[in-house]
Design a protein around this motif. Structure first.
Motif, PDB file in Angstrom:
ATOM      1  N   THR A 179     -43.678  40.395  -9.896  1.00 22.78           N
ATOM      2  CA  THR A 179     -43.103  41.209 -10.971  1.00 22.78           C
ATOM      3  C   THR A 179     -42.440  42.481 -10.465  1.00 22.78           C
ATOM      4  OG1 THR A 179     -45.243  42.293 -11.364  1.00 22.78           O
ATOM      5  CG2 THR A 179     -44.758  40.301 -12.638  1.00 22.78           C
ATOM      6  N   GLY A 180     -42.143  42.539  -9.165  1.00 24.45           N
ATOM      7  CA  GLY A 180     -41.477  43.722  -8.633  1.00 24.45           C
ATOM      8  C   GLY A 180     -42.397  44.917  -8.567  1.00 24.45           C
ATOM      9  N   HIS A 181     -41.876  46.097  -8.884  1.00 22.79           N
ATOM     10  CA  HIS A 181     -42.706  47.298  -8.786  1.00 22.79           C
ATOM     11  C   HIS A 181     -43.316  47.679 -10.130  1.00 22.79           C
ATOM     12  CE1 HIS A 181     -38.672  48.612  -9.886  1.00 22.79           C
ATOM     13  NE2 HIS A 181     -39.161  49.750 -10.310  1.00 22.79           N
ATOM     14  N   GLU A 182     -43.306  46.729 -11.079  1.00 18.00           N
ATOM     15  CA  GLU A 182     -43.935  46.968 -12.375  1.00 18.00           C
ATOM     16  C   GLU A 182     -44.799  45.772 -12.742  1.00 18.00           C
ATOM     17  OE1 GLU A 182     -43.820  49.626 -14.200  1.00 18.00           O
ATOM     18  OE2 GLU A 182     -42.188  50.764 -13.283  1.00 18.00           O
ATOM     19  N   SER A 183     -46.031  46.025 -13.147  1.00 15.44           N
ATOM     20  CA  SER A 183     -46.886  44.945 -13.627  1.00 15.44           C
ATOM     21  C   SER A 183     -46.552  44.635 -15.073  1.00 15.44           C
ATOM     22  CB  SER A 183     -48.366  45.337 -13.522  1.00 15.44           C
ATOM     23  OG  SER A 183     -48.738  45.563 -12.187  1.00 15.44           O
ATOM     24  N   ALA A 184     -46.882  43.413 -15.474  1.00 12.36           N
ATOM     25  CA  ALA A 184     -46.731  43.056 -16.883  1.00 12.36           C
ATOM     26  C   ALA A 184     -47.675  43.919 -17.719  1.00 12.36           C
ATOM     27  CB  ALA A 184     -47.043  41.576 -17.079  1.00 12.36           C
ATOM     28  N   ASP A 185     -47.206  44.352 -18.888  1.00  9.96           N
ATOM     29  CA  ASP A 185     -48.039  45.202 -19.742  1.00  9.96           C
ATOM     30  C   ASP A 185     -49.320  44.493 -20.158  1.00  9.96           C
ATOM     31  OD1 ASP A 185     -46.282  47.320 -19.616  1.00  9.96           O
ATOM     32  OD2 ASP A 185     -45.162  46.706 -21.400  1.00  9.96           O
ATOM     33  N   ALA A 186     -49.192  43.216 -20.500  1.00  9.51           N
ATOM     34  CA  ALA A 186     -50.350  42.427 -20.909  1.00  9.51           C
ATOM     35  C   ALA A 186     -50.272  41.074 -20.218  1.00  9.51           C
ATOM     36  CB  ALA A 186     -50.380  42.249 -22.420  1.00  9.51           C
ATOM     37  N   SER A 187     -51.342  40.671 -19.584  1.00 12.93           N
ATOM     38  CA  SER A 187     -51.311  39.437 -18.804  1.00 12.93           C
ATOM     39  C   SER A 187     -52.707  38.845 -18.712  1.00 12.93           C
ATOM     40  CB  SER A 187     -50.766  39.716 -17.406  1.00 12.93           C
ATOM     41  OG  SER A 187     -50.871  38.588 -16.574  1.00 12.93           O
ATOM     42  N   VAL A 188     -52.761  37.507 -18.678  1.00 15.66           N
ATOM     43  CA  VAL A 188     -54.033  36.821 -18.496  1.00 15.66           C
ATOM     44  C   VAL A 188     -54.169  36.312 -17.062  1.00 15.66           C
ATOM     45  CG1 VAL A 188     -54.115  36.124 -20.917  1.00 15.66           C
ATOM     46  CG2 VAL A 188     -53.126  34.566 -19.216  1.00 15.66           C
ATOM     47  N   ALA A 189     -53.375  36.852 -16.145  1.00 19.16           N
ATOM     48  CA  ALA A 189     -53.424  36.426 -14.749  1.00 19.16           C
ATOM     49  C   ALA A 189     -54.856  36.477 -14.220  1.00 19.16           C
ATOM     50  CB  ALA A 189     -52.518  37.300 -13.896  1.00 19.16           C
ATOM     51  N   VAL A 190     -55.244  35.458 -13.474  1.00 16.59           N
ATOM     52  CA  VAL A 190     -56.591  35.397 -12.919  1.00 16.59           C
ATOM     53  C   VAL A 190     -56.798  36.495 -11.883  1.00 16.59           C
ATOM     54  CG1 VAL A 190     -58.163  33.971 -11.540  1.00 16.59           C
ATOM     55  CG2 VAL A 190     -56.870  32.952 -13.419  1.00 16.59           C
ATOM     56  N   THR A 191     -55.762  36.759 -11.079  1.00 15.55           N
ATOM     57  CA  THR A 191     -55.814  37.892 -10.161  1.00 15.55           C
ATOM     58  C   THR A 191     -54.521  38.685 -10.293  1.00 15.55           C
ATOM     59  OG1 THR A 191     -54.842  36.696  -8.271  1.00 15.55           O
ATOM     60  CG2 THR A 191     -57.245  36.663  -8.486  1.00 15.55           C
ATOM     61  N   ARG A 192     -54.630  39.980 -10.060  1.00 13.29           N
ATOM     62  CA  ARG A 192     -53.457  40.856 -10.016  1.00 13.29           C
ATOM     63  C   ARG A 192     -53.544  41.693  -8.749  1.00 13.29           C
ATOM     64  NH1 ARG A 192     -52.139  44.827 -14.899  1.00 13.29           N
ATOM     65  NH2 ARG A 192     -50.997  43.015 -15.667  1.00 13.29           N
ATOM     66  N   TRP A 193     -52.493  41.600  -7.927  1.00 10.30           N
ATOM     67  CA  TRP A 193     -52.442  42.298  -6.652  1.00 10.30           C
ATOM     68  C   TRP A 193     -51.386  43.389  -6.701  1.00 10.30           C
ATOM     69  CZ3 TRP A 193     -55.789  40.574  -2.787  1.00 10.30           C
ATOM     70  CH2 TRP A 193     -56.410  39.342  -3.031  1.00 10.30           C
ATOM     71  N   ARG A 194     -51.659  44.476  -5.998  1.00 10.17           N
ATOM     72  CA  ARG A 194     -50.707  45.581  -5.867  1.00 10.17           C
ATOM     73  C   ARG A 194     -50.576  45.871  -4.366  1.00 10.17           C
ATOM     74  NH1 ARG A 194     -47.477  48.054  -9.770  1.00 10.17           N
ATOM     75  NH2 ARG A 194     -49.269  47.977 -11.157  1.00 10.17           N
ATOM     76  N   VAL A 195     -49.390  45.655  -3.809  1.00 13.83           N
ATOM     77  CA  VAL A 195     -49.239  45.755  -2.363  1.00 13.83           C
ATOM     78  C   VAL A 195     -48.227  46.838  -1.992  1.00 13.83           C
ATOM     79  CG1 VAL A 195     -49.847  43.337  -2.012  1.00 13.83           C
ATOM     80  CG2 VAL A 195     -47.446  43.965  -2.295  1.00 13.83           C
ATOM     81  N   ALA A 196     -48.405  47.377  -0.798  1.00 12.69           N
ATOM     82  CA  ALA A 196     -47.492  48.369  -0.235  1.00 12.69           C
ATOM     83  C   ALA A 196     -47.285  48.045   1.235  1.00 12.69           C
ATOM     84  CB  ALA A 196     -48.051  49.787  -0.387  1.00 12.69           C
ATOM     85  N   ALA A 197     -46.122  48.396   1.739  1.00  8.98           N
ATOM     86  CA  ALA A 197     -45.829  48.158   3.146  1.00  8.98           C
ATOM     87  C   ALA A 197     -46.707  49.033   4.020  1.00  8.98           C
ATOM     88  CB  ALA A 197     -44.355  48.444   3.428  1.00  8.98           C
TER      89      ALA A 197
END
Length: 268
Positions: A179-197
């Motif tokens: 989703t680029g540099h923005e997470s979905a406002d509402a999501s049922v994703a089993v996991t959500r990752w936030r990564v940086a270089a």
């Protein structure tokens, strides 16, 4: 079903049939997890990433977008390695919204993802992209599916992510949603990752001489949310393309500046 939608489905089926052994593989991937490597597996339920599930990946900042694509490619490579006869679908989102260039074959290969196995689709609209992802998941014919969509897209709401999760369960196929540099406002994703270089490892050297190689790619990866486990942990990880695993950086190098196991591989 509209004529346009029927045409897209027919095209997908034709592309899948062109791969040897690319039939329905639901039985192989409908359950279980994919081990990612330490330290991720210790934090994930079952010791890995669920196969039949939606997993969302976003970046910390806009400047981390390239690193985010690399992280997704590494995840996709792991799923692909487990099913070598199956293709992998990559749905490219609108480049205007994510402001990125197209996929680069040699770059994907550097992460262990064979470009020849990719089925690439670039839907014109975000709602079309979500529809393609859902229908492709139901086919159960891909080792993994990657979808690129701006996390701020109106079409990406709770209902859309719920449909994607149900389709992933039905087809037994993992969906990696970038989703680029923005997470979905509402999501049922089993996991959500936030990564940086993160700075890559030092290029290997032997006898004081550079081998002309680049260091392993690294990320600061945060597991923001995980169904069935506590999220919030952050790790510095690197990608070992040879072993197709993530690992915590090994800071104990030999006198030559190269990892001992890598030295043995080079001279062995």
């Amino acid at each position: 079903m509209s004529r346009r939608s029927a045409g897209l489905i027919a095209e997908l089926r034709a592309r899948i049939a062109s791969f040897e052994g690319g039939g329905n593989i639901v039985g192989e991937s409908a359950s279980g997890v994919m081990p990612l490597g330490a330290p991720f597996d210790q934090a994930l339920p079952g010791g890995g990433l669920r196969r039949n599930a939606l997993h969302e990946v976003a970046t910390v900042n806009y400047r981390d977008m390239g690193a985010g694509v690399g992280f997704v490619a590494a995840l996709a490579a792991q799923f692909a390695s487990a099913q070598p006869s199956a293709p992998l679908l990559w749905c490219e989102g609108g480049r205007g919204s994510l402001d990125m260039g197209g996929l680069y074959g040699p770059g994907l290969a550097a992460f262990g993802l064979d470009p020849a196995r990719l089925v690439l689709i670039s839907p014109a609209r975000e709602v079309d992209l979500l529809w393609v992802l859902e229908e492709a998941l139901k086919l159960g014919a891909f080792a993994a599916i990657v979808g690129e969509i701006d996390g701020r897209a109106k079409a990406l709401d709770l209902v859309a992510t719920r449909r994607l999760q149900l389709a992933a369960e039905e087809g037994g196929t993992p969906l990696l949603l970038f989703t680029g540099h923005e997470s979905a406002d509402a999501s049922v994703a089993v996991t959500r990752w936030r990564v940086a270089a993160a700075p890559s490892s030092s290029p290997p050297r032997f006898a004081g001489q550079s081998l002309g190689l680049v260091g392993r790619p690294r990320w600061n990866a945060k597991l923001e949310r995980c169904r069935g486990a506590e999220g919030g942990a952050t790790w510095l990880v690197e990608w070992d393309v040879g072993r197709q695993k993530f690992s915590a950086p090994d800071r104990e190098l030999g006198d030559s500046g190269i990892r001992r196991e890598e030295m043995l591989e080079l001279v062995g």
